[in-house]
Design an enzyme around this catalytic site. Structure first.
Site, PDB file in Angstrom:
ATOM      1  N   LYS A  65       7.571  27.045 -41.499  1.00  0.00           N
ATOM      2  CA  LYS A  65       8.662  27.751 -41.213  1.00  0.00           C
ATOM      3  C   LYS A  65       9.540  27.897 -42.547  1.00  0.00           C
ATOM      4  CE  LYS A  65       8.289  27.278 -36.734  1.00  0.00           C
ATOM      5  NZ  LYS A  65       8.418  25.883 -36.148  1.00  0.00           N
ATOM      6  N   TRP A  72      11.964  22.282 -28.049  1.00  0.00           N
ATOM      7  CA  TRP A  72      11.282  21.403 -28.949  1.00  0.00           C
ATOM      8  C   TRP A  72      11.351  19.813 -28.612  1.00  0.00           C
ATOM      9  CZ3 TRP A  72       7.213  23.167 -30.972  1.00  0.00           C
ATOM     10  CH2 TRP A  72       6.951  24.765 -31.283  1.00  0.00           C
ATOM     11  N   ASP A  75      13.275  15.909 -35.844  1.00  0.00           N
ATOM     12  CA  ASP A  75      12.543  17.086 -35.941  1.00  0.00           C
ATOM     13  C   ASP A  75      13.199  18.098 -36.704  1.00  0.00           C
ATOM     14  OD1 ASP A  75      10.869  19.207 -35.865  1.00  0.00           O
ATOM     15  OD2 ASP A  75      10.523  19.102 -33.852  1.00  0.00           O
TER      16      ASP A  75
END
Ligand SMILES: *Cc1c(COP(=O)(O)O)cnc(C)c1O
Length: 359
Positions: free
Chosen positions: A195, A97, A171
């Site tokens: 999520k 990511w 993030d």
């Protein structure tokens, strides 16, 4: 998703009730985003998050669209202006990511790798004292929980202690609301909601006031943080249903005892699963124990050929979505906030019985 939240949403589906139980005569999807009823929903969600995560007044909470990957462009477009010319931005690469964020930001900045653990397989967090920070960088980006590699920053880095004035951009998509946040170390944090907060389509941004107003000219108005902040997330139509559900999730988290109680529960769930993995000869997890994620736990079978039998047996036992991400293979248990301890206990029991039958 917490079952209680889904049940509440189901009962409100065709006729939303306010906090006093007064029916509005319509479902949330049927409301104007400028109407009074939805106004109270968005305010409730914002207040719920602010209280749950102790977000200081100096930060704006923005509800927007675009997802986590959208933020990989939206963040540099908002922080790398207003002049043209590409300022330096630092990235710490700890998994897929943060790597994606680094690649995307190169369109808008001189994106520089301050540290990377790619060569050793993304199995740890590099020591902050070793990071090669660029002088004058607009910001430093980390992914505080690498969803695919299962690596988590258990504490956020203190950039000031490293001699940097740059704001930290985080993030936190895959572990938002799973533990407290030390906002004194953060300039901006973003998360896709899907999520840990609610349905896909909603993106959360928490941004310090002084970072607003530095957008590049090319930044779309609807993705300009200042426009969204000035209009309390109603610059254009936000993902209204997602905001409503996220508000119910924040209420649910408070009922669980708040963020400290949730963190304690998450620690317990993760410890149970890691102990089972470490105690077995069949399963393994390659991440350094001090950096192991409490949300996303990848694990591997000694013989990869057993994976399909494992997944089949797990599915028969009602244990779903355990296949690892295609880029790393193996297996992965994502044990988000709403996964009860009993769910992890059931997984561990299945893992033990599977190991016995293969011994
Ligand atoms: C899932 C995830 C994203 C997701 O991005 P989307 O664009 O919302 O699919 C971003 N970052 C992290 C760390 C994630 O886990």
């Amino acid at each position: 998703m917490p079952l209680e939240v889904l049940e509440r949403a189901a009962s409100d589906m065709t006729n939303w009730h306010d906090a006093d139980g007064k029916p509005s005569g319509m479902g949330v999807m049927e409301m104007s985003h400028r109407g009074k009823a939805f106004g109270s929903i968005v305010q409730h969600a914002e207040a719920g998050l602010r209280s749950l995560l102790a977000v200081p007044e100096a930060f704006h909470i923005l509800f927007m669209q675009g997802g986590g990957l959208g933020q990989n462009a939206i963040v540099p477009m908002n922080l790398c202006g207003p002049d043209s010319g590409k300022p330096a931005v630092d990235f710490v690469l700890t998994g897929s990511w943060s790597q994606k964020s680094w690649l995307e930001a190169a369109k808008y900045s001189q994106s520089h790798i301050a540290a990377s653990t790619q060569e050793s397989g993304f199995h740890h967090i590099p020591e902050p004292a070793s990071w090669q920070l660029s002088p004058g960088a607009r910001y430093v980006h980390i992914c505080s929980n690498e969803t695919i590699h299962g690596v988590e920053f258990h504490t956020l880095p203190d950039l000031r202690a490293l001699g940097s004035d740059a704001p930290l951009v985080v993030d936190f998509s895959s572990h938002v609301a799973s533990r407290p946040v030390d906002w004194s170390r953060v300039g901006l944090a973003f998360a896709g909601a899907q999520k840990n907060l609610g349905p896909a389509g909603l993106t959360l941004v928490v941004v310090r006031d002084d970072l607003l107003g530095a957008a590049l000219d090319i930044c779309p108005s609807a993705f300009n943080f200042k426009n969204i902040a000035d209009n309390a997330s109603l610059f254009n139509t936000p993902p209204t249903y997602g905001i409503y559900i996220a508000g119910l999730v924040f209420d649910w988290l408070e009922r669980q005892g708040g963020i400290a109680a949730i963190e304690a529960r998450n620690r317990g769930k993760a410890a149970l699963l890691y102990q089972a993995i470490d105690a077995s000869d069949l399963y393994s997890n390659p991440v350094e124990p001090a950096c192991r994620s409490r949300m996303n736990i990848p694990f591997f079978l000694r013989e990869p050929a057993l994976e399909s039998a494992f997944l089949q047996g797990a599915e028969q036992a009602g244990l779903l979505q355990l296949k690892g991400h295609k880029s790393v293979g193996g297996l992965r248990a994502s044990i988000y906030n709403a996964m009860p301890l009993e769910g992890v206990q059931a997984l561990v029991a299945f893992m033990r019985s599977f190991e016995r039958t293969r011994a």
